[in-house]
Scaffold this motif. Structure first.
Motif, PDB file in Angstrom:
ATOM      1  N   PHE A  77     -17.533 -11.671 -39.958  1.00 45.65           N
ATOM      2  CA  PHE A  77     -17.531 -11.440 -38.517  1.00 45.65           C
ATOM      3  C   PHE A  77     -16.135 -11.631 -37.967  1.00 45.65           C
ATOM      4  O   PHE A  77     -15.279 -12.248 -38.606  1.00 45.65           O
ATOM      5  N   LYS A  78     -15.901 -11.056 -36.801  1.00 51.18           N
ATOM      6  CA  LYS A  78     -14.669 -11.366 -36.101  1.00 51.18           C
ATOM      7  C   LYS A  78     -14.932 -11.474 -34.602  1.00 51.18           C
ATOM      8  O   LYS A  78     -15.817 -10.813 -34.060  1.00 51.18           O
ATOM      9  N   LEU A  79     -14.190 -12.353 -33.964  1.00 50.63           N
ATOM     10  CA  LEU A  79     -14.325 -12.566 -32.524  1.00 50.63           C
ATOM     11  C   LEU A  79     -13.255 -11.778 -31.802  1.00 50.63           C
ATOM     12  O   LEU A  79     -12.167 -11.567 -32.318  1.00 50.63           O
ATOM     13  N   GLU A  80     -13.601 -11.350 -30.592  1.00 51.61           N
ATOM     14  CA  GLU A  80     -12.668 -10.557 -29.791  1.00 51.61           C
ATOM     15  C   GLU A  80     -12.824 -11.024 -28.351  1.00 51.61           C
ATOM     16  O   GLU A  80     -13.931 -11.021 -27.817  1.00 51.61           O
ATOM     17  N   SER A  81     -11.738 -11.467 -27.745  1.00 59.11           N
ATOM     18  CA  SER A  81     -11.868 -12.044 -26.403  1.00 59.11           C
ATOM     19  C   SER A  81     -11.755 -10.972 -25.323  1.00 59.11           C
ATOM     20  O   SER A  81     -11.458  -9.821 -25.596  1.00 59.11           O
TER      21      SER A  81
END
Lengths: 81, 81
Positions: A77-81
């Motif tokens: 997974f990756k987070l993106e603000s």
């Protein structure tokens, strides 16, 4: 904040859907593709006030405990603000 | 070279799977997640000798014509060498 979670079958597990797509592409003369693996994609919208470290821990737990069958699947997974 | 293709339902289309996951997360007390959209993920392995511009055009065509139902879905992809 958004989290993108990718769940795929483990390398050792036969991916019938992916093979079907790969066979179809070959029949349709798409020569550039040698292999296809199919998986699931989840786009999670997170609460605005969540802290990145908390978000990271929560998304990791959700991916591991809810979205993935650990016997046959793996996730990233990756987070993106 | 690898291509990652993400196919999701258009924003205007009801995503019953995603809502089911979101409801489950709420019941399980994951408070950080406000919305879930579910889609498909394809990992294409491309021939080694393919040129990036050719790969880009071919993956775009495959995503548009084979992997996506344009009535209800949209796609994005990225190449990785």
């Amino acid at each position: 904040m958004k989290a993108h979670v990718y769940v795929t079958l483990k390398r050792t597990v036969l991916d019938a859907q992916g093979q079907t797509v790969a066979d179809a592409l070959r029949r349709m003369d798409y020569r550039g593709v040698t292999d296809v693996r199919q998986g699931k994609y989840f786009l999670l919208t997170l609460a605005d006030d969540i802290e990145p470290t908390v978000a990271n821990a929560e998304v990791d737990r959700i991916a591991r405990e809810v979205l993935t069958n650990p016997v046959i699947e793996e996730y990233s997974f990756k987070l993106e603000s």
